[in-house]
Scaffold this active site. Structure first.
Site, PDB file in Angstrom:
ATOM      1  N   GLN B 125      39.237   9.945   2.752  1.00 49.01           N
ATOM      2  CA  GLN B 125      39.586  10.011   1.333  1.00 49.01           C
ATOM      3  C   GLN B 125      40.807   9.141   1.023  1.00 49.01           C
ATOM      4  O   GLN B 125      41.885   9.380   1.572  1.00 49.01           O
ATOM      5  CB  GLN B 125      39.900  11.466   0.971  1.00 49.01           C
ATOM      6  N   GLY B 126      40.624   8.149   0.148  1.00 57.84           N
ATOM      7  CA  GLY B 126      41.737   7.277  -0.237  1.00 57.84           C
ATOM      8  C   GLY B 126      42.244   7.595  -1.623  1.00 57.84           C
ATOM      9  O   GLY B 126      41.899   6.922  -2.605  1.00 57.84           O
ATOM     10  N   TYR B 127      43.028   8.653  -1.726  1.00 61.86           N
ATOM     11  CA  TYR B 127      43.556   9.086  -3.028  1.00 61.86           C
ATOM     12  C   TYR B 127      45.059   8.811  -3.127  1.00 61.86           C
ATOM     13  O   TYR B 127      45.499   7.950  -3.866  1.00 61.86           O
ATOM     14  CB  TYR B 127      43.312  10.593  -3.216  1.00 61.86           C
ATOM     15  N   SER B 128      45.856   9.594  -2.347  1.00 62.22           N
ATOM     16  CA  SER B 128      47.312   9.522  -2.472  1.00 62.22           C
ATOM     17  C   SER B 128      47.847   8.152  -2.097  1.00 62.22           C
ATOM     18  O   SER B 128      47.262   7.436  -1.279  1.00 62.22           O
ATOM     19  CB  SER B 128      47.961  10.553  -1.551  1.00 62.22           C
ATOM     20  N   GLU B 243      36.513  20.709  -3.993  1.00 54.12           N
ATOM     21  CA  GLU B 243      37.300  20.849  -2.778  1.00 54.12           C
ATOM     22  C   GLU B 243      37.972  22.215  -2.749  1.00 54.12           C
ATOM     23  O   GLU B 243      38.003  22.883  -1.733  1.00 54.12           O
ATOM     24  CB  GLU B 243      38.358  19.741  -2.724  1.00 54.12           C
ATOM     25  N   SER B 383      49.049  20.180  -4.962  1.00 55.48           N
ATOM     26  CA  SER B 383      50.026  21.148  -4.460  1.00 55.48           C
ATOM     27  C   SER B 383      49.887  22.461  -5.239  1.00 55.48           C
ATOM     28  O   SER B 383      49.325  22.492  -6.337  1.00 55.48           O
ATOM     29  CB  SER B 383      51.447  20.604  -4.613  1.00 55.48           C
ATOM     30  N   ASN B 384      50.433  23.534  -4.671  1.00 51.73           N
ATOM     31  CA  ASN B 384      50.295  24.830  -5.343  1.00 51.73           C
ATOM     32  C   ASN B 384      51.012  24.841  -6.693  1.00 51.73           C
ATOM     33  O   ASN B 384      50.637  25.604  -7.587  1.00 51.73           O
ATOM     34  CB  ASN B 384      50.794  25.944  -4.420  1.00 51.73           C
TER      35      ASN B 384
END
Lengths: 376, 398
Positions: B125-128, B243, B383-384
């Site tokens: 996965q290339g997201y961040s 996800e 993140s939460n």
């Protein structure tokens, strides 16, 4: 596995929801709890008419064949409106003792009155020094001929000022705190030797200290076996815990919605306070606490008919988890309401008070954490 | 309303349990995840499931899904947790797969879905990016059209297990003149294309599971664009909701609590088993209570999905509570092993030639590394804190 409610349960919820909305509005409730009576017998009569008071009894016993899930649906709606009428002491507790431990004669004598709304019960189990241990009893019932003579002091008996009958626990044998030797009796409140000191509770209900002085009852007053009452008390109070957990869920749902709405209306620094992330995340945590409470209430309710260990584990889990959620919800709701949250005028403070007292009923968070740990 | 399994569901559970017992590769043992697993070991169970037709249960049946009810899927994950299997990784099965069958064209479905189902093709996965974490839409990797190709330049980070990847799905900026969210495209890249470079990032547990991925003048055919150009943000959000729906990890955490109880029964405090210590036992009970609540919450969400609601914002609650519980579980394991939490086992050579651990009890060996590793869970997948923003907007309506 199924999380759907039946059509009948949906109908009960809708009907009760309408009744609470239309007849239990905030001003009416405020006046009723401040009146001499402290409750509205006409609401009780209406609940009987709607079939709510007979819901959890079998058709053979003169009820409508519902069960714990129906009680959960009912209690959630009562929680939303902070209904003070004594459904738990009368229907869940007294009804539970009669259903699970009563003789046919006792059922015949009492269930009809409960279903019709003519008999109101209170459950006298707590004592000044017994805390949450149902076996830690100073009240005694001594054998006297065929019957018994009861002596003792019962503490914070919810609904006692309104009651026609009492369910009372007393020691018929063994030592203080022994598991055996605990017995359960049904007594008319006007029996000779019973005196009460009535008062108002902080969450808008009525209760009493109840004193028994040489109160003579017949053998037919004993529910279940002599000295074998503790298991029955544990079962009935577990049912009562599931019911008040559902009530707390209803109260939390309203408290949360009120808080979110208040944060939308209330402006500071030129903007609604609900636009501040620091408050948004706290309201999310309140929402999560509510959803957690609902899930644990389902678990406890659906496990009431499981074997004893599984039932106790689920009920204690719920009393711990719902207790923690209720504490968080009440405190945070008041904080976000700011100064208005600590006034008598705003409804939120009254939800806070009910959610606070909830913890002290049938064992608090610490008590049920200990029971959960002990069950392994 | 009830929590019981029907006879059919019980029969299904028996079928699943038997299938796992008979087909789970014995060489994998019941370790679950190990730091030193090879690619072959990590896809071994996936391949078995691919052959059986059980590798993508949640997909629509026409794309190879099993058509199981939520309860059956619950049973499936319970049984896999019970046997501690190494489940198919999410990057293909739970992330890019649903995007391709929902938004991709027929050629893309035919080309990519079979490899995802079988476990033959490894996805990453290339997201961040270094400058685009929680604010993912600020990503800077560009894809510039050049005839029938895109030329891609930029740097991605936290690319999990990209060292094994055959393909990656990337978010790239295709229009920098519009609002950040409106100029992003979802592009599939063959990781063997010249200009793709994967560099390891060592994590604080000593392990190697994430990478920096550098993209330098990478030429990608335009047919690798999924859906429409500049609509990638929509697909990215869709993927994140998918996800999150499996992210609670309830079945694994239940198994973890059993393990924790075993460890605490074998550790001692004041001459008695640690689990008999009220302070410790209370923390275990609290964890069990929170986990029981999460389990019912997940089942309620699944029931809602079955009633036709897609994975909604409620999945953010599952993510928050699920990861908090996973972290507290590893924290209690760390506490349970006491002083043997300290040795760095990566530094201890096992020179005895035996299978025994060089120092301390076997159950202590992974405690610290796992604790450190699991700090990632409240950071990844949105993140939460970002989950709380989602609930604020979608559920509270603020």
């Amino acid at each position: 596995m199924d999380f759907n409610f039946t059509e009948e349960q949906d109908m009960v919820r809708d009907g009760l929801s309408r009744m609470v909305r239309e007849q239990y509005d905030w001003e009416t409730r405020r006046k009723a709890i401040a009146s001499n009576e402290g409750w509205r017998p006409e609401v009780w009569a209406q609940l009987a008419e709607l079939g709510i008071l007979g819901m959890p009894f079998s058709e053979a016993d003169g009820g409508f064949g519902g069960g714990a899930i129906d009680a959960m649906v009912i209690m959630e709606e009562f929680g939303k409106g902070l209904v003070v009428e004594p459904f738990v002491p009368t229907v869940v507790c007294a009804g539970g003792f009669l259903k699970h431990g009563g003789t046919q004669a006792q059922k015949d004598e009492h269930i009809g009155g409960i279903v019709a709304g003519s008999s109101v019960f209170a459950f006298a189990y707590a004592e000044p020094r017994g805390r949450f241990d149902y076996a830690d009893l100073e009240t005694t019932a001594k054998k006297d001929g065929a019957g018994y003579v009861i002596n003792g002091h019962k503490a914070v008996v919810i609904g006692a000022p309104w009651a026609s009958h009492l369910i009372v626990t007393a020691r018929t044998g063994g030592e203080r705190r022994d598991r055996s030797g605990v017995s359960v009796f049904v007594v008319a409140k006007d029996a000779a030797g019973i005196t009460t000191r009535d008062y108002v509770t902080v969450d808008g209900r009525r209760a009493a200290e109840v004193y028994f002085e040489n109160v003579a009852v017949g053998a037919d007053a004993l529910i279940g076996g002599e000295g074998e009452g503790l298991a029955l008390i544990e079962l009935v109070t577990d049912e009562a815990i599931a019911a008040i957990c559902a009530e707390a869920c209803g109260a939390m749902k309203v408290a949360h919605a009120m808080t979110v709405e208040y944060s939308r209306q209330r402006k500071q620094f030129g903007v609604p306070i609900g636009s501040f992330q620091v408050l948004q995340h706290r309201m999310v945590d309140m929402y999560t606490a509510y959803e957690t409470a609902v899930s644990l209430t389902y678990l406890a309710t659906l496990r009431l008919s499981a074997d004893e260990t599984e039932r106790k584990r689920a009920v204690s889990a719920a009393k711990v988890g719902v207790g923690q959620s209720a504490r968080l919800m009440g405190q945070e709701a008041v904080q976000i309401h700011g100064g208005n949250g600590v006034t008598d005028e705003y409804a939120i403070g009254h939800y806070f008070k009910r959610l606070t007292i909830f913890d002290s009923e049938f064992g608090n968070v610490d008590h049920h954490m200990k029971r959960h740990v002990a069950l392994g | 309303m009830n929590l019981e399994f029907t006879p059919e569901e019980q029969a299904f559970r028996d079928e699943v349990r038997t299938f796992i017992a008979e087909n789970h590769p014995t060489e994998l043992g019941d370790f679950g995840m190990r730091e030193d697993m090879t690619r072959e070991e990590m896809v071994a169970w996936h391949k078995v499931l691919g052959t059986k037709g059980w590798s993508v249960p949640a997909w629509p049946v026409e794309y190879g899904g099993t058509g199981w009810s939520p309860t059956q899927r619950y049973i499936w994950s319970e049984e896999n947790a019970r046997a501690n299997t190494f489940m198919p990784l999410p990057f293909g099965v739970s992330m890019v797969g649903p995007v391709i069958y929902t938004f991709g064209n027929e050629e893309q479905k035919a080309k990519h879905l079979p490899g995802i189902r079988s476990g033959e093709v490894w996805w990453c996965q290339g997201y961040s990016e270094p400058g685009a974490g929680s604010d993912l839409a600020s990503l800077k990797t560009t894809a510039v059209r050049d005839g029938d190709h895109y030329i891609i330049n930029g740097q991605k980070t936290w690319t999990t297990l990209a060292q094994h990847a055959d393909w990656g799905f990337f978010l790239c900026r295709t229009d920098s003149t519009v609002k950040a969210q409106e100029g992003i495209s979802f592009i599939l890249i063959d990781m063997n294309t010249p200009g793709v470079e994967v560099k390891p990032i060592k994590l604080l547990d000593g392990g190697y599971e994430v990478n920096e991925t550098w993209l330098t003048d990478v030429r990608v055919p335009v047919e690798n664009l999924v859906g429409q150009e500049n609509k990638g943000w929509t697909y990215a959000k869709f993927l994140l909701a998918h996800e999150r729906s499996g992210i609670a990890g309830v079945a694994r955490s239940k198994r973890g609590v059993e393990k924790l109880r075993e460890i605490a029964a074998n550790e001692t405090l004041d001459g008695a088993p640690l689990i008999k210590d009220y302070d410790f036992a209370k923390k275990v009970s609290q964890l069990e209570i929170d986990l029981a609540a999460l389990e019912i919450t997940e089942l309620r969400t699944l029931a809602g999905e079955q009633a036709g609601k897609g994975p909604g914002p409620e999945s953010s609650i599952l993510k928050i509570k699920g990861t908090e519980i996973q972290q507290r579980l590893t924290e209690l394991m760390l506490e349970a092993v006491g002083t043997y939490s300290a040795p760095y086992y990566g530094s201890i050579a096992n020179d005895t030639g035996s299978n025994e651990y060089a120092v301390g009890p076997a159950h202590a060996q992974h405690a610290a590394a796992t604790y450190f590793n699991m700090r990632k869970t409240s950071i990844y997948g949105g993140s939460n804190e970002i989950q709380r923003n989602i609930i604020t907007k979608m559920i509270l309506g603020l």
